[in-house]
Write a protein that holds these residues in place. Sequence first.
Motif, PDB file in Angstrom:
ATOM      1  N   PRO A  22       0.812  -1.224   0.000  1.00 38.07           N
ATOM      2  CA  PRO A  22       0.000   0.000   0.000  1.00 38.07           C
ATOM      3  C   PRO A  22       0.848   1.279   0.000  1.00 38.07           C
ATOM      4  O   PRO A  22       0.641   2.171  -0.809  1.00 38.07           O
ATOM      5  CB  PRO A  22      -0.826  -0.109   1.286  1.00 38.07           C
ATOM      6  N   HIS A  23       1.809   1.362   0.942  1.00 36.75           N
ATOM      7  CA  HIS A  23       2.579   2.603   1.048  1.00 36.75           C
ATOM      8  C   HIS A  23       3.839   2.372   1.873  1.00 36.75           C
ATOM      9  O   HIS A  23       3.781   1.798   2.956  1.00 36.75           O
ATOM     10  CB  HIS A  23       1.731   3.706   1.707  1.00 36.75           C
ATOM     11  N   VAL A  24       4.970   2.808   1.349  1.00 39.95           N
ATOM     12  CA  VAL A  24       6.225   2.763   2.100  1.00 39.95           C
ATOM     13  C   VAL A  24       7.150   3.830   1.523  1.00 39.95           C
ATOM     14  O   VAL A  24       7.115   4.126   0.326  1.00 39.95           O
ATOM     15  CB  VAL A  24       6.879   1.358   2.049  1.00 39.95           C
ATOM     16  N   THR A  25       7.959   4.429   2.384  1.00 38.05           N
ATOM     17  CA  THR A  25       8.856   5.502   1.957  1.00 38.05           C
ATOM     18  C   THR A  25      10.255   5.275   2.505  1.00 38.05           C
ATOM     19  O   THR A  25      10.464   4.500   3.439  1.00 38.05           O
ATOM     20  CB  THR A  25       8.367   6.879   2.461  1.00 38.05           C
ATOM     21  N   ALA A  26      11.219   5.974   1.892  1.00 36.00           N
ATOM     22  CA  ALA A  26      12.596   5.987   2.394  1.00 36.00           C
ATOM     23  C   ALA A  26      13.103   7.417   2.377  1.00 36.00           C
ATOM     24  O   ALA A  26      12.828   8.177   1.435  1.00 36.00           O
ATOM     25  CB  ALA A  26      13.487   5.106   1.533  1.00 36.00           C
ATOM     26  N   ASN A  27      13.828   7.792   3.412  1.00 36.35           N
ATOM     27  CA  ASN A  27      14.374   9.141   3.512  1.00 36.35           C
ATOM     28  C   ASN A  27      15.713   9.248   2.792  1.00 36.35           C
ATOM     29  O   ASN A  27      16.388   8.238   2.539  1.00 36.35           O
ATOM     30  CB  ASN A  27      14.564   9.535   4.980  1.00 36.35           C
ATOM     31  N   ARG A  28      16.081  10.470   2.475  1.00 38.58           N
ATOM     32  CA  ARG A  28      17.370  10.696   1.829  1.00 38.58           C
ATOM     33  C   ARG A  28      18.509  10.261   2.751  1.00 38.58           C
ATOM     34  O   ARG A  28      18.479  10.498   3.954  1.00 38.58           O
ATOM     35  CB  ARG A  28      17.524  12.184   1.490  1.00 38.58           C
ATOM     36  N   GLY A  29      19.505   9.606   2.155  1.00 37.50           N
ATOM     37  CA  GLY A  29      20.681   9.184   2.911  1.00 37.50           C
ATOM     38  C   GLY A  29      20.536   7.841   3.602  1.00 37.50           C
ATOM     39  O   GLY A  29      21.508   7.323   4.147  1.00 37.50           O
ATOM     40  N   GLU A  30      19.335   7.251   3.590  1.00 42.11           N
ATOM     41  CA  GLU A  30      19.164   5.920   4.190  1.00 42.11           C
ATOM     42  C   GLU A  30      19.884   4.867   3.350  1.00 42.11           C
ATOM     43  O   GLU A  30      19.986   4.977   2.125  1.00 42.11           O
ATOM     44  CB  GLU A  30      17.681   5.557   4.285  1.00 42.11           C
ATOM     45  N   ARG A  31      20.360   3.836   4.018  1.00 45.59           N
ATOM     46  CA  ARG A  31      20.951   2.675   3.329  1.00 45.59           C
ATOM     47  C   ARG A  31      20.129   1.460   3.732  1.00 45.59           C
ATOM     48  O   ARG A  31      20.211   0.993   4.870  1.00 45.59           O
ATOM     49  CB  ARG A  31      22.431   2.526   3.706  1.00 45.59           C
ATOM     50  N   ILE A  32      19.338   0.975   2.796  1.00 45.28           N
ATOM     51  CA  ILE A  32      18.293  -0.005   3.104  1.00 45.28           C
ATOM     52  C   ILE A  32      18.649  -1.374   2.522  1.00 45.28           C
ATOM     53  O   ILE A  32      18.919  -1.511   1.324  1.00 45.28           O
ATOM     54  CB  ILE A  32      16.933   0.466   2.532  1.00 45.28           C
ATOM     55  N   GLY A  33      18.663  -2.379   3.385  1.00 43.33           N
ATOM     56  CA  GLY A  33      18.853  -3.757   2.954  1.00 43.33           C
ATOM     57  C   GLY A  33      17.504  -4.439   2.785  1.00 43.33           C
ATOM     58  O   GLY A  33      16.661  -4.364   3.680  1.00 43.33           O
ATOM     59  N   ILE A  34      17.295  -5.078   1.633  1.00 44.20           N
ATOM     60  CA  ILE A  34      16.036  -5.781   1.357  1.00 44.20           C
ATOM     61  C   ILE A  34      16.279  -7.277   1.530  1.00 44.20           C
ATOM     62  O   ILE A  34      17.137  -7.856   0.851  1.00 44.20           O
ATOM     63  CB  ILE A  34      15.529  -5.474  -0.069  1.00 44.20           C
ATOM     64  N   VAL A  35      15.554  -7.900   2.462  1.00 46.94           N
ATOM     65  CA  VAL A  35      15.760  -9.311   2.775  1.00 46.94           C
ATOM     66  C   VAL A  35      14.449 -10.082   2.621  1.00 46.94           C
ATOM     67  O   VAL A  35      13.369  -9.511   2.646  1.00 46.94           O
ATOM     68  CB  VAL A  35      16.327  -9.510   4.200  1.00 46.94           C
ATOM     69  N   GLY A  36      14.576 -11.400   2.480  1.00 47.85           N
ATOM     70  CA  GLY A  36      13.416 -12.279   2.331  1.00 47.85           C
ATOM     71  C   GLY A  36      13.842 -13.539   1.611  1.00 47.85           C
ATOM     72  O   GLY A  36      14.911 -13.591   0.985  1.00 47.85           O
ATOM     73  N   ARG A  37      13.020 -14.564   1.679  1.00 48.09           N
ATOM     74  CA  ARG A  37      13.358 -15.847   1.061  1.00 48.09           C
ATOM     75  C   ARG A  37      13.437 -15.725  -0.459  1.00 48.09           C
ATOM     76  O   ARG A  37      12.839 -14.830  -1.068  1.00 48.09           O
ATOM     77  CB  ARG A  37      12.329 -16.918   1.429  1.00 48.09           C
ATOM     78  N   ASN A  38      14.167 -16.660  -1.086  1.00 48.53           N
ATOM     79  CA  ASN A  38      14.206 -16.713  -2.547  1.00 48.53           C
ATOM     80  C   ASN A  38      12.805 -16.900  -3.105  1.00 48.53           C
ATOM     81  O   ASN A  38      11.987 -17.619  -2.527  1.00 48.53           O
ATOM     82  CB  ASN A  38      15.090 -17.878  -3.017  1.00 48.53           C
ATOM     83  N   GLY A  39      12.541 -16.260  -4.236  1.00 44.61           N
ATOM     84  CA  GLY A  39      11.277 -16.474  -4.925  1.00 44.61           C
ATOM     85  C   GLY A  39      10.137 -15.579  -4.490  1.00 44.61           C
ATOM     86  O   GLY A  39       9.029 -15.692  -5.019  1.00 44.61           O
ATOM     87  N   LEU A  40      10.387 -14.676  -3.517  1.00 45.98           N
ATOM     88  CA  LEU A  40       9.308 -13.811  -3.027  1.00 45.98           C
ATOM     89  C   LEU A  40       9.182 -12.511  -3.823  1.00 45.98           C
ATOM     90  O   LEU A  40       8.217 -11.770  -3.653  1.00 45.98           O
ATOM     91  CB  LEU A  40       9.520 -13.474  -1.548  1.00 45.98           C
ATOM     92  N   GLY A  41      10.189 -12.218  -4.672  1.00 40.23           N
ATOM     93  CA  GLY A  41      10.076 -11.043  -5.528  1.00 40.23           C
ATOM     94  C   GLY A  41      10.986  -9.893  -5.165  1.00 40.23           C
ATOM     95  O   GLY A  41      10.724  -8.752  -5.561  1.00 40.23           O
ATOM     96  N   LYS A  42      12.082 -10.138  -4.444  1.00 37.19           N
ATOM     97  CA  LYS A  42      12.980  -9.042  -4.041  1.00 37.19           C
ATOM     98  C   LYS A  42      13.563  -8.328  -5.260  1.00 37.19           C
ATOM     99  O   LYS A  42      13.584  -7.100  -5.331  1.00 37.19           O
ATOM    100  CB  LYS A  42      14.107  -9.582  -3.153  1.00 37.19           C
ATOM    101  N   THR A  43      14.058  -9.125  -6.221  1.00 36.95           N
ATOM    102  CA  THR A  43      14.659  -8.524  -7.423  1.00 36.95           C
ATOM    103  C   THR A  43      13.627  -7.740  -8.214  1.00 36.95           C
ATOM    104  O   THR A  43      13.905  -6.628  -8.687  1.00 36.95           O
ATOM    105  CB  THR A  43      15.297  -9.618  -8.294  1.00 36.95           C
ATOM    106  N   THR A  44      12.415  -8.284  -8.352  1.00 35.92           N
ATOM    107  CA  THR A  44      11.352  -7.583  -9.082  1.00 35.92           C
ATOM    108  C   THR A  44      11.004  -6.263  -8.404  1.00 35.92           C
ATOM    109  O   THR A  44      10.823  -5.238  -9.069  1.00 35.92           O
ATOM    110  CB  THR A  44      10.097  -8.473  -9.174  1.00 35.92           C
ATOM    111  N   LEU A  45      10.925  -6.274  -7.073  1.00 37.78           N
ATOM    112  CA  LEU A  45      10.647  -5.050  -6.328  1.00 37.78           C
ATOM    113  C   LEU A  45      11.745  -4.016  -6.560  1.00 37.78           C
ATOM    114  O   LEU A  45      11.462  -2.823  -6.780  1.00 37.78           O
ATOM    115  CB  LEU A  45      10.527  -5.361  -4.831  1.00 37.78           C
ATOM    116  N   LEU A  46      13.007  -4.456  -6.519  1.00 35.00           N
ATOM    117  CA  LEU A  46      14.128  -3.535  -6.738  1.00 35.00           C
ATOM    118  C   LEU A  46      14.069  -2.936  -8.145  1.00 35.00           C
ATOM    119  O   LEU A  46      14.304  -1.734  -8.329  1.00 35.00           O
ATOM    120  CB  LEU A  46      15.454  -4.275  -6.528  1.00 35.00           C
ATOM    121  N   GLU A  47      13.736  -3.771  -9.130  1.00 36.98           N
ATOM    122  CA  GLU A  47      13.641  -3.287 -10.514  1.00 36.98           C
ATOM    123  C   GLU A  47      12.522  -2.265 -10.673  1.00 36.98           C
ATOM    124  O   GLU A  47      12.662  -1.277 -11.401  1.00 36.98           O
ATOM    125  CB  GLU A  47      13.414  -4.469 -11.462  1.00 36.98           C
TER     126      GLU A  47
END
Length: 521
Positions: A22-47
């Motif tokens: 629904p809604h999520v934000t990131a502030n300037r200068g943040e360094r965010i690690g995206i984690v989760g099991r394989n196959g859940l869509g991490k790469t698709t979300l990043l793209e």
Amino acid sequence: MFAIEINDIKKEIADRVLFEIPHVTANRGERIGIVGRNGLGKTTLLEIMAGVTTPDQGFVTRNGTAGYLPQILPEDAKLSGGEKTRKAVQRILAEQPNLLFADEPTSNLDVDSVKHLERQWKRYAGTLFVISHDRMFLDAICTTIWELDQAQITVYPGNYSAYETQKVRERESAEAGYERYQTKKRQLEDAKSHHEKTAHGLRTPNKRFTAKEIRSAKPGKGVQEKKQHKAVKAIEQRIDRLDKVDKPYQQKAIKITLPESSQMKQGNTVIRANKLSAQAGKRTLFSDVTFSLKSGGKIALIGKNASGKTTFLRQIMNANEAITRGDKVKIGYFDQQLKQVDLTKTLWENIKEVSIHDDQMNRDCLGSLQFVPDDLPKSTTVLSGGERVKLALAMILLSDANVLILDEPTNYLDINAMKALEELIAGYSGTVLFVSHDRTFVRRVATHILALENGEITLFEGSYADWENSKKTSISRGEEDNLLIEMEMSAIAAKLMEPRLTASEKAELEQRYQEIVAKRK
């Protein structure tokens, strides 16, 4: 102002919803690690966040320019995987994007290169989003963790260790909630059982009573029995109204014990090298290497990219004349080619083909690697790359091999799968020699270190942390020696300035000065 804002994005693959955020934000200068099991869509979300892929619905607002580092880089025959990654990182940083999106940037890098990348990205002034299975890397650079699970994003402040701490608290809270639910349910069920027994006792006459006594007692007993049934009904409704709490999943520890016929006595030599050497073209990788590995050890082979680690493992596999194996040694070998997986068979058929253990152990081992019962009859052709890696590892662990040689087993595994592999190797009764650039994995698994440095291979008997401490100690001693040399050079230089020196004294001091200069070099 936000660096990035996600609004109502949704992405599906076939009939499956990858995520619906629904809604999520990131502030300037943040360094965010995206984690989760394989196959859940991490790469698709990043793209989608980087603007490389579009969502099925919703939109992403980016404030500033974006740079994207994909997991799979273009082929370049002149460059190794690590060299390609380093070159791509330098190119993106030179562009100075406001937002940087990186997918598994450490997977082809050796430890020194990962540490260099950490230093670079700590200085990066923009907003960073990174997918990585390297927990120490996430610890070093991240200020926030986004967990992708059950098609949603949960935001955790802090680095990966802070995230793990919070997950432990959540699990403890869930377990406590489950216990409270079970306790309340048992209390109500006990009360229900009590009222049912009371009602049954009122309905069944005592054999000592006469027929006249039973007839005279019936009206009163009937009223009491109705009260008991009413109480039972009320309790059933209370049980139905309880908020059901499912038991939190808890991975049980698995110990894979080899049968006695395959076991080697603890402390026996399984592999001995005597003046082992190898070259790549005209370049010497290592020479005159001599050591012996004992049974039961978990040995990490570490070294820089292209230093000769895979060549060394192949020397063992190919029975080089400088290598001696113990009489009962049977080797199981894992490499990235996954040659042991038969693509004409199902997952379960592959396991049954090689396993010397019973079906329960087979299922437990597969379960710990995140396979579910519905996966067992699947054709291996439909498994993802990460799933085939996990299957190949399970096949080797469950086989009759008593010495496992694993070349980069952690590549293509998510963090949960790596944790499971750590537990499986720790509970394996045989010997394991492995290569991995993942420092957390090496730190948690290795009991010994084989360090390939400057053309030499040295066996260190101790953990990775002990080895690192010994390196720091040797560096400190070197720095202390350098300081003493500098002091002596300064003292000689001062004496050479004295006007009363004889020619022979001056010549002697100059000779000593040149000796110290040579020593410093």
